[in-house]
Design a protein around this motif. Structure first.
Motif, PDB file in Angstrom:
ATOM      1  N   LYS A  23       0.901  -1.119   0.174  1.00 46.12           N
ATOM      2  CA  LYS A  23       0.024  -0.035  -0.012  1.00 46.12           C
ATOM      3  C   LYS A  23       0.885   1.133  -0.171  1.00 46.12           C
ATOM      4  O   LYS A  23       0.595   2.489  -0.790  1.00 46.12           O
ATOM      5  CB  LYS A  23      -0.951   0.281   1.174  1.00 46.12           C
ATOM      6  CG  LYS A  23      -1.910   1.081   1.127  1.00 46.12           C
ATOM      7  CD  LYS A  23      -2.541   1.214   2.470  1.00 46.12           C
ATOM      8  CE  LYS A  23      -1.719   1.799   3.395  1.00 46.12           C
ATOM      9  NZ  LYS A  23      -2.325   2.310   4.810  1.00 46.12           N
ATOM     10  N   ARG A  24       1.894   0.938   0.757  1.00 43.73           N
ATOM     11  CA  ARG A  24       2.757   2.471   0.914  1.00 43.73           C
ATOM     12  C   ARG A  24       3.616   2.724  -0.414  1.00 43.73           C
ATOM     13  O   ARG A  24       3.790   3.769  -0.838  1.00 43.73           O
ATOM     14  CB  ARG A  24       3.700   2.296   2.031  1.00 43.73           C
ATOM     15  CG  ARG A  24       2.787   2.398   3.412  1.00 43.73           C
ATOM     16  CD  ARG A  24       3.841   2.086   4.472  1.00 43.73           C
ATOM     17  NE  ARG A  24       3.053   2.216   5.858  1.00 43.73           N
ATOM     18  CZ  ARG A  24       3.424   3.015   6.857  1.00 43.73           C
ATOM     19  NH1 ARG A  24       4.788   3.561   6.771  1.00 43.73           N
ATOM     20  NH2 ARG A  24       2.945   2.939   7.949  1.00 43.73           N
ATOM     21  N   PHE A  25       3.858   1.781  -1.197  1.00 45.11           N
ATOM     22  CA  PHE A  25       4.515   2.058  -2.459  1.00 45.11           C
ATOM     23  C   PHE A  25       3.375   2.303  -3.375  1.00 45.11           C
ATOM     24  O   PHE A  25       3.669   3.372  -4.280  1.00 45.11           O
ATOM     25  CB  PHE A  25       5.193   0.709  -2.791  1.00 45.11           C
ATOM     26  CG  PHE A  25       6.663   0.763  -2.215  1.00 45.11           C
ATOM     27  CD1 PHE A  25       6.872   0.219  -0.890  1.00 45.11           C
ATOM     28  CD2 PHE A  25       7.674   1.093  -3.075  1.00 45.11           C
ATOM     29  CE1 PHE A  25       7.941   0.101  -0.368  1.00 45.11           C
ATOM     30  CE2 PHE A  25       9.164   0.893  -2.384  1.00 45.11           C
ATOM     31  CZ  PHE A  25       9.181   0.418  -0.976  1.00 45.11           C
ATOM     32  N   GLU A  26       2.392   1.861  -3.437  1.00 47.99           N
ATOM     33  CA  GLU A  26       1.152   2.052  -4.290  1.00 47.99           C
ATOM     34  C   GLU A  26       0.736   3.486  -4.053  1.00 47.99           C
ATOM     35  O   GLU A  26       0.622   4.392  -4.914  1.00 47.99           O
ATOM     36  CB  GLU A  26       0.047   1.248  -4.194  1.00 47.99           C
ATOM     37  CG  GLU A  26       0.333   0.002  -4.756  1.00 47.99           C
ATOM     38  CD  GLU A  26      -1.002  -1.160  -4.905  1.00 47.99           C
ATOM     39  OE1 GLU A  26      -1.298  -1.862  -5.596  1.00 47.99           O
ATOM     40  OE2 GLU A  26      -1.624  -0.769  -3.794  1.00 47.99           O
ATOM     41  N   GLN A  27       0.528   3.812  -2.592  1.00 49.71           N
ATOM     42  CA  GLN A  27      -0.011   5.349  -2.605  1.00 49.71           C
ATOM     43  C   GLN A  27       1.023   6.417  -2.872  1.00 49.71           C
ATOM     44  O   GLN A  27       0.782   7.703  -3.230  1.00 49.71           O
ATOM     45  CB  GLN A  27      -0.448   5.407  -1.258  1.00 49.71           C
ATOM     46  CG  GLN A  27       0.447   5.479  -0.111  1.00 49.71           C
ATOM     47  CD  GLN A  27      -0.224   5.450   1.285  1.00 49.71           C
ATOM     48  OE1 GLN A  27      -1.385   5.155   1.401  1.00 49.71           O
ATOM     49  NE2 GLN A  27       0.624   5.744   2.345  1.00 49.71           N
ATOM     50  N   LYS A  28       2.365   5.946  -2.724  1.00 51.13           N
ATOM     51  CA  LYS A  28       3.397   7.039  -3.234  1.00 51.13           C
ATOM     52  C   LYS A  28       3.409   7.311  -4.630  1.00 51.13           C
ATOM     53  O   LYS A  28       3.866   8.327  -5.251  1.00 51.13           O
ATOM     54  CB  LYS A  28       4.694   6.514  -3.006  1.00 51.13           C
ATOM     55  CG  LYS A  28       6.107   7.455  -3.222  1.00 51.13           C
ATOM     56  CD  LYS A  28       5.983   8.525  -2.328  1.00 51.13           C
ATOM     57  CE  LYS A  28       6.943   9.426  -2.512  1.00 51.13           C
ATOM     58  NZ  LYS A  28       7.170  10.804  -2.110  1.00 51.13           N
ATOM     59  N   GLY A  29       3.028   6.358  -5.422  1.00 50.87           N
ATOM     60  CA  GLY A  29       2.880   6.421  -6.811  1.00 50.87           C
ATOM     61  C   GLY A  29       3.761   5.496  -7.647  1.00 50.87           C
ATOM     62  O   GLY A  29       3.816   5.592  -8.972  1.00 50.87           O
ATOM     63  N   TYR A  30       4.237   4.723  -7.015  1.00 50.44           N
ATOM     64  CA  TYR A  30       5.028   3.630  -7.709  1.00 50.44           C
ATOM     65  C   TYR A  30       4.260   2.327  -8.407  1.00 50.44           C
ATOM     66  O   TYR A  30       3.028   2.067  -7.930  1.00 50.44           O
ATOM     67  CB  TYR A  30       6.146   2.960  -6.902  1.00 50.44           C
ATOM     68  CG  TYR A  30       7.230   4.216  -6.682  1.00 50.44           C
ATOM     69  CD1 TYR A  30       7.981   4.614  -7.522  1.00 50.44           C
ATOM     70  CD2 TYR A  30       7.349   4.520  -5.522  1.00 50.44           C
ATOM     71  CE1 TYR A  30       8.770   6.035  -7.420  1.00 50.44           C
ATOM     72  CE2 TYR A  30       8.356   5.827  -5.138  1.00 50.44           C
ATOM     73  CZ  TYR A  30       9.081   6.438  -6.028  1.00 50.44           C
ATOM     74  OH  TYR A  30       9.747   7.114  -5.944  1.00 50.44           O
ATOM     75  N   LYS A  31       4.723   1.591  -9.389  1.00 50.94           N
ATOM     76  CA  LYS A  31       4.149   0.651 -10.151  1.00 50.94           C
ATOM     77  C   LYS A  31       4.465  -0.591  -9.841  1.00 50.94           C
ATOM     78  O   LYS A  31       5.945  -0.975 -10.075  1.00 50.94           O
ATOM     79  CB  LYS A  31       4.323   0.643 -11.517  1.00 50.94           C
ATOM     80  CG  LYS A  31       3.390   2.086 -12.021  1.00 50.94           C
ATOM     81  CD  LYS A  31       2.065   2.027 -12.069  1.00 50.94           C
ATOM     82  CE  LYS A  31       1.127   3.219 -12.340  1.00 50.94           C
ATOM     83  NZ  LYS A  31       0.109   3.398 -11.676  1.00 50.94           N
ATOM     84  N   LEU A  32       3.792  -1.601  -9.484  1.00 49.42           N
ATOM     85  CA  LEU A  32       4.352  -3.014  -9.253  1.00 49.42           C
ATOM     86  C   LEU A  32       4.551  -3.770 -10.438  1.00 49.42           C
ATOM     87  O   LEU A  32       3.614  -3.962 -11.192  1.00 49.42           O
ATOM     88  CB  LEU A  32       3.326  -3.654  -8.294  1.00 49.42           C
ATOM     89  CG  LEU A  32       3.506  -5.161  -8.067  1.00 49.42           C
ATOM     90  CD1 LEU A  32       4.942  -5.107  -7.152  1.00 49.42           C
ATOM     91  CD2 LEU A  32       2.331  -5.513  -6.980  1.00 49.42           C
ATOM     92  N   GLN A  33       5.790  -4.275 -10.746  1.00 47.23           N
ATOM     93  CA  GLN A  33       5.933  -4.840 -11.971  1.00 47.23           C
ATOM     94  C   GLN A  33       6.105  -6.502 -11.710  1.00 47.23           C
ATOM     95  O   GLN A  33       5.974  -7.288 -12.769  1.00 47.23           O
ATOM     96  CB  GLN A  33       7.365  -4.521 -12.512  1.00 47.23           C
ATOM     97  CG  GLN A  33       7.351  -2.996 -13.232  1.00 47.23           C
ATOM     98  CD  GLN A  33       8.267  -2.649 -14.068  1.00 47.23           C
ATOM     99  OE1 GLN A  33       9.536  -3.223 -14.003  1.00 47.23           O
ATOM    100  NE2 GLN A  33       8.113  -1.900 -15.358  1.00 47.23           N
ATOM    101  N   ALA A  34       6.332  -6.858 -10.482  1.00 45.06           N
ATOM    102  CA  ALA A  34       6.466  -8.283 -10.200  1.00 45.06           C
ATOM    103  C   ALA A  34       6.315  -8.597  -8.857  1.00 45.06           C
ATOM    104  O   ALA A  34       6.725  -7.971  -8.062  1.00 45.06           O
ATOM    105  CB  ALA A  34       7.860  -8.874 -10.861  1.00 45.06           C
ATOM    106  N   LEU A  35       5.696  -9.814  -8.535  1.00 43.66           N
ATOM    107  CA  LEU A  35       5.680 -10.189  -7.229  1.00 43.66           C
ATOM    108  C   LEU A  35       5.624 -11.676  -7.169  1.00 43.66           C
ATOM    109  O   LEU A  35       4.877 -12.469  -8.061  1.00 43.66           O
ATOM    110  CB  LEU A  35       4.352  -9.764  -6.713  1.00 43.66           C
ATOM    111  CG  LEU A  35       4.068  -9.871  -5.097  1.00 43.66           C
ATOM    112  CD1 LEU A  35       3.191  -8.751  -4.581  1.00 43.66           C
ATOM    113  CD2 LEU A  35       3.340 -11.308  -4.977  1.00 43.66           C
ATOM    114  N   GLN A  36       6.319 -12.364  -6.288  1.00 39.32           N
ATOM    115  CA  GLN A  36       6.333 -13.680  -5.961  1.00 39.32           C
ATOM    116  C   GLN A  36       6.764 -14.027  -4.408  1.00 39.32           C
ATOM    117  O   GLN A  36       7.588 -13.722  -3.903  1.00 39.32           O
ATOM    118  CB  GLN A  36       7.421 -14.300  -6.951  1.00 39.32           C
ATOM    119  CG  GLN A  36       7.173 -15.897  -7.110  1.00 39.32           C
ATOM    120  CD  GLN A  36       7.940 -16.618  -7.898  1.00 39.32           C
ATOM    121  OE1 GLN A  36       9.190 -16.079  -8.914  1.00 39.32           O
ATOM    122  NE2 GLN A  36       8.202 -17.965  -7.980  1.00 39.32           N
ATOM    123  N   LEU A  37       5.903 -14.928  -4.000  1.00 46.18           N
ATOM    124  CA  LEU A  37       6.148 -15.711  -2.809  1.00 46.18           C
ATOM    125  C   LEU A  37       7.150 -16.635  -2.714  1.00 46.18           C
ATOM    126  O   LEU A  37       6.939 -17.540  -3.670  1.00 46.18           O
ATOM    127  CB  LEU A  37       4.868 -16.378  -2.087  1.00 46.18           C
ATOM    128  CG  LEU A  37       4.995 -16.689  -0.656  1.00 46.18           C
ATOM    129  CD1 LEU A  37       4.904 -15.577   0.277  1.00 46.18           C
ATOM    130  CD2 LEU A  37       3.844 -17.720  -0.282  1.00 46.18           C
TER     131      LEU A  37
END
Ligand code: DAT
Ligand code: MG
Length: 137
Positions: A23-37
């Motif tokens: 949430k903190r990265f999103e609300q700052k304005g950054y874009k999620l490009q990849a995510l993996q557990l």
């Protein structure tokens, strides 16, 4: 576009703070490009933290990082490496400013919730290490 490698460490996953950190990265304005557990191997962690291999806390760090899965992410945007470090806060949570992730949620340097690349070059190295098949864009 600049990219950085952000990782929620085992304590962050265990404590249910993955959403808060995203949430903190999103609300700052950054874009999620990849995510993996990921359940990282000792070998992967030793490579990731190779710069710290001579530190006295290194064995403990590698052990702690294997106590549970981590959430590996790539975030992109303007000056995301430096700004990502600012969002995380200082390495020692007792010195992290309130309003930062570490400043708001932890007190122990040995369990400081999250990792963020410290330079553009290390970010690209870490992204290649954790996402060897690429990030798909
Ligand atoms: P950062 O994670 O802020 O980039 P670092 O790269 O210097 O900090 O260290 C990597 C991790 O190692 C850090 O997040 C927590 C652990 N660590 C660092 N200094 C430590 C210390 N003095 N005692 C125990 N763990 C430490
Ligand atoms: Mg570091």
């Amino acid at each position: 576009m600049e990219r950085t490698y952000i990782m929620v460490k085992p304590d962050g996953v265990e404590r249910g703070l993955v959403g808060e950190i995203i949430k903190r990265f999103e609300q700052k304005g950054y874009k999620l490009q990849a995510l993996q557990l990921i359940h990282p191997t000792k070998e992967l962690l030793e490579q990731h933290y190779s710069d710290l291999s001579s530190k006295p806390f290194f064995p403990e760090l590698i052990k702690y990082m294997q106590t549970g899965p981590v959430v590996a992410m790539v975030w992109a945007g303007k000056s995301v490496v430096k700004a990502g470090r600012t969002l995380l806060g200082a390495t020692n949570p007792l010195e992290s400013a309130p309003g930062t992730i570490r400043g708001d949620f932890c007190i122990d340097v040995g369990a400081n919730l999250c990792h963020g690349s410290d330079a553009v070059e290390s970010a690209e190295k870490e992204i290649a290490l954790w996402f060897p098949k690429g990030v798909g864009n």
